[in-house]
Design an enzyme around this catalytic site. Structure first.
Site, PDB file in Angstrom:
ATOM      1  N   ASP A 195      67.688  -0.228  62.229  1.00 50.39           N
ATOM      2  CA  ASP A 195      68.343  -0.294  60.929  1.00 50.39           C
ATOM      3  C   ASP A 195      68.295  -1.744  60.443  1.00 50.39           C
ATOM      4  O   ASP A 195      69.329  -2.404  60.282  1.00 50.39           O
ATOM      5  CB  ASP A 195      69.791   0.193  61.056  1.00 50.39           C
ATOM      6  CG  ASP A 195      69.844   1.627  61.548  1.00 50.39           C
ATOM      7  OD1 ASP A 195      69.120   2.463  61.000  1.00 50.39           O
ATOM      8  OD2 ASP A 195      70.591   1.907  62.503  1.00 50.39           O
TER       9      ASP A 195
ATOM     10  N   SER B 293      66.658   8.402  67.030  1.00 52.88           N
ATOM     11  CA  SER B 293      67.603   8.509  65.919  1.00 52.88           C
ATOM     12  C   SER B 293      68.382   9.802  66.101  1.00 52.88           C
ATOM     13  O   SER B 293      67.821  10.812  66.562  1.00 52.88           O
ATOM     14  CB  SER B 293      66.822   8.567  64.591  1.00 52.88           C
ATOM     15  OG  SER B 293      67.646   9.083  63.571  1.00 52.88           O
ATOM     16  N   SER B 294      69.655   9.771  65.719  1.00 53.11           N
ATOM     17  CA  SER B 294      70.457  11.001  65.821  1.00 53.11           C
ATOM     18  C   SER B 294      69.838  12.098  64.960  1.00 53.11           C
ATOM     19  O   SER B 294      69.975  13.281  65.245  1.00 53.11           O
ATOM     20  CB  SER B 294      71.888  10.739  65.344  1.00 53.11           C
ATOM     21  OG  SER B 294      72.438   9.665  66.061  1.00 53.11           O
TER      22      SER B 294
ATOM     23  N   LEU C 127      75.101  10.590  70.173  1.00 49.89           N
ATOM     24  CA  LEU C 127      74.585   9.383  70.828  1.00 49.89           C
ATOM     25  C   LEU C 127      73.247   9.627  71.530  1.00 49.89           C
ATOM     26  O   LEU C 127      73.010  10.703  72.072  1.00 49.89           O
ATOM     27  CB  LEU C 127      75.617   8.889  71.843  1.00 49.89           C
ATOM     28  CG  LEU C 127      77.002   8.587  71.256  1.00 49.89           C
ATOM     29  CD1 LEU C 127      77.997   8.222  72.368  1.00 49.89           C
ATOM     30  CD2 LEU C 127      76.926   7.463  70.227  1.00 49.89           C
ATOM     31  N   HIS C 128      72.398   8.622  71.479  1.00 50.40           N
ATOM     32  CA  HIS C 128      71.088   8.710  72.134  1.00 50.40           C
ATOM     33  C   HIS C 128      70.839   7.383  72.869  1.00 50.40           C
ATOM     34  O   HIS C 128      71.698   6.483  72.867  1.00 50.40           O
ATOM     35  CB  HIS C 128      69.998   9.013  71.104  1.00 50.40           C
ATOM     36  CG  HIS C 128      69.993   8.091  69.929  1.00 50.40           C
ATOM     37  ND1 HIS C 128      69.644   6.766  70.022  1.00 50.40           N
ATOM     38  CD2 HIS C 128      70.342   8.295  68.624  1.00 50.40           C
ATOM     39  CE1 HIS C 128      69.740   6.197  68.839  1.00 50.40           C
ATOM     40  NE2 HIS C 128      70.181   7.094  67.961  1.00 50.40           N
ATOM     41  N   GLU C 129      69.643   7.245  73.431  1.00 46.36           N
ATOM     42  CA  GLU C 129      69.351   6.061  74.265  1.00 46.36           C
ATOM     43  C   GLU C 129      69.452   4.755  73.484  1.00 46.36           C
ATOM     44  O   GLU C 129      69.660   3.696  74.061  1.00 46.36           O
ATOM     45  CB  GLU C 129      67.970   6.166  74.925  1.00 46.36           C
ATOM     46  CG  GLU C 129      67.894   7.137  76.085  1.00 46.36           C
ATOM     47  CD  GLU C 129      67.613   8.552  75.638  1.00 46.36           C
ATOM     48  OE1 GLU C 129      67.817   8.878  74.434  1.00 46.36           O
ATOM     49  OE2 GLU C 129      67.200   9.358  76.480  1.00 46.36           O
ATOM     50  N   GLY C 130      69.260   4.820  72.173  1.00 50.26           N
ATOM     51  CA  GLY C 130      69.426   3.613  71.359  1.00 50.26           C
ATOM     52  C   GLY C 130      70.874   3.127  71.448  1.00 50.26           C
ATOM     53  O   GLY C 130      71.141   1.948  71.746  1.00 50.26           O
ATOM     54  N   HIS C 131      71.821   4.049  71.263  1.00 48.46           N
ATOM     55  CA  HIS C 131      73.239   3.683  71.375  1.00 48.46           C
ATOM     56  C   HIS C 131      73.565   3.221  72.800  1.00 48.46           C
ATOM     57  O   HIS C 131      74.318   2.264  73.012  1.00 48.46           O
ATOM     58  CB  HIS C 131      74.136   4.879  71.038  1.00 48.46           C
ATOM     59  CG  HIS C 131      73.945   5.418  69.646  1.00 48.46           C
ATOM     60  ND1 HIS C 131      73.497   6.681  69.391  1.00 48.46           N
ATOM     61  CD2 HIS C 131      74.155   4.842  68.442  1.00 48.46           C
ATOM     62  CE1 HIS C 131      73.434   6.869  68.082  1.00 48.46           C
ATOM     63  NE2 HIS C 131      73.824   5.772  67.479  1.00 48.46           N
TER      64      HIS C 131
ATOM     65  N   GLY D 270      71.392  -1.971  66.278  1.00 50.92           N
ATOM     66  CA  GLY D 270      69.976  -1.792  66.600  1.00 50.92           C
ATOM     67  C   GLY D 270      69.072  -2.281  65.472  1.00 50.92           C
ATOM     68  O   GLY D 270      69.382  -2.100  64.293  1.00 50.92           O
TER      69      GLY D 270
HETATM   70  O1  PAF Z   1      74.304   2.655  61.918  1.00 53.03           O
HETATM   71  C1  PAF Z   1      75.236   3.486  61.853  1.00 53.03           C
HETATM   72  O2  PAF Z   1      75.351   4.414  62.648  1.00 53.03           O
HETATM   73  C2  PAF Z   1      76.256   3.351  60.743  1.00 53.03           C
HETATM   74  O3  PAF Z   1      75.673   2.894  59.559  1.00 53.03           O
HETATM   75  C3  PAF Z   1      77.470   2.495  61.126  1.00 53.03           C
HETATM   76  C4  PAF Z   1      77.057   1.064  61.432  1.00 53.03           C
HETATM   77  C5  PAF Z   1      78.152   3.086  62.347  1.00 53.03           C
HETATM   78  C6  PAF Z   1      78.483   2.456  59.975  1.00 53.03           C
HETATM   79  O4  PAF Z   1      78.931   3.728  59.661  1.00 53.03           O
END
Ligand code: PAF
Length: 282
Positions: free
Chosen positions: A150, A185-186, A33-37, A147
């Site tokens: 994507d 991005s991860s 996880l990063h700041e985007g999440h 986000g």
């Molecule tokens: O964007 C992502 O991290 C993945 O494509 C998702 C939406 C979790 C589906 O696996």
């Protein structure tokens, strides 16, 4: 924060929350996880009573020569981040929970998938909609948070939700960037130091392209300019540069409608994507 690993526990929990009248927000992730999440979790927390974050590196959305094995993973670190940023539940299933057997019914994306990553990563979005359909059924959220980085995924999930009447509101949140402009991005941790140094030029290129579009250059001129800029980078190679209508992802002749300028760039350490979405310029 509670961690659930089984479908039964997860479903029973959501059912109870919903019976109590609580609104459930869902942040689907593949972890690291990063700041985007984190921004998605914060938005979900503002708008919902309960926030469920999932961590599942989904094997079906990776092609045979892609980075499934190398995708970064660190559950203990992710758990801390999720807990400290408003997640009430972490859903962390194993592959055998999500894919217990070969399904007799397959999901296939047929719209918005023949360009960009859909074209370059055959089957990728079939895997994305497959896992999301499962996760939506397990978690049964009222809202799901994605986000804008994507952008094609968002366009396809929008179609999935509408076409299959999922009672879920899609919430699209802005791309979060490092100070130097690189989209979070991860996969960024897999860049070599020298690649990381030049990676912000991807976004600089996109910004330059947007400026040119706003100044009245044609779609072709902007495309060629951006392609050239990226080709001159010291490392890596261009996977694609495209300018399309958004969210339909159809070719455009001008910038008079909502448009996406999108790129994918292959470094040795990681393949990165980024985009800018422009409202129509008249
Ligand atoms: O964007 C992502 O991290 C993945 O494509 C998702 C939406 C979790 C589906 O696996």
């Amino acid at each position: 924060m509670i961690v659930f690993k089984t479908i039964e526990e997860m479903q029973a929990y959501t059912k109870e929350q919903k019976q109590n009248g609580f609104k459930v927000g869902f942040v689907p992730t593949m972890g690291f996880l990063h700041e985007g999440h984190v921004s998605l979790m914060h938005r979900a927390k503002q708008e919902c009573d309960i926030v469920v974050t999932s961590i599942f590196v989904n094997p079906t959305q990776f092609g045979p020569n892609e980075d499934f094995e190398r995708y970064p993973r660190d559950f203990e670190r992710d758990k801390e981040i999720a807990k400290n940023n408003g997640s009430d539940v972490l859903f962390y299933p194993s592959s055998s929970v999500i894919y217990p057997n070969e399904a007799g019914t397959k999901l296939m994306v047929t719209k918005r998938t023949n360009r960009l990553c859909g074209e370059k990563r055959p089957g990728h979005f079939d895997g994305v909609v497959t896992v999301l359909t499962k996760l939506f059924h397990i978690i049964q959220p009222d809202r799901a948070y994605f986000g804008q980085k994507d952008a094609q995924q968002v366009a396809i999930v929008d179609d999935l939700i509408n076409s299959y009447f999922f009672p879920i509101q899609l919430v699209i949140c802005p791309t979060i960037r490092e100070e130097d402009g690189l989209a979070k991005s991860s996969r960024n941790v897999n860049l070599r130091d020298d690649e990381r140094r030049i990676a912000p030029q991807l976004y600089e290129g996109l910004r330059g392209a947007k400026e040119k579009a706003q100044k009245g250059e044609t779609v072709n001129e902007v495309l060629q300019w951006l392609y050239k800029i990226l080709q001159r980078l010291e490392y890596g190679e261009v996977d694609y540069v495209e300018i399309l209508s958004y969210p339909e992802l159809q070719p455009v002749e001008g910038f008079d409608q909502k448009t996406i300028i999108a790129l994918a760039y292959q470094f040795e350490g990681a393949r990165l994507i980024d985009n800018i979405i422009m409202e129509g310029v008249r």
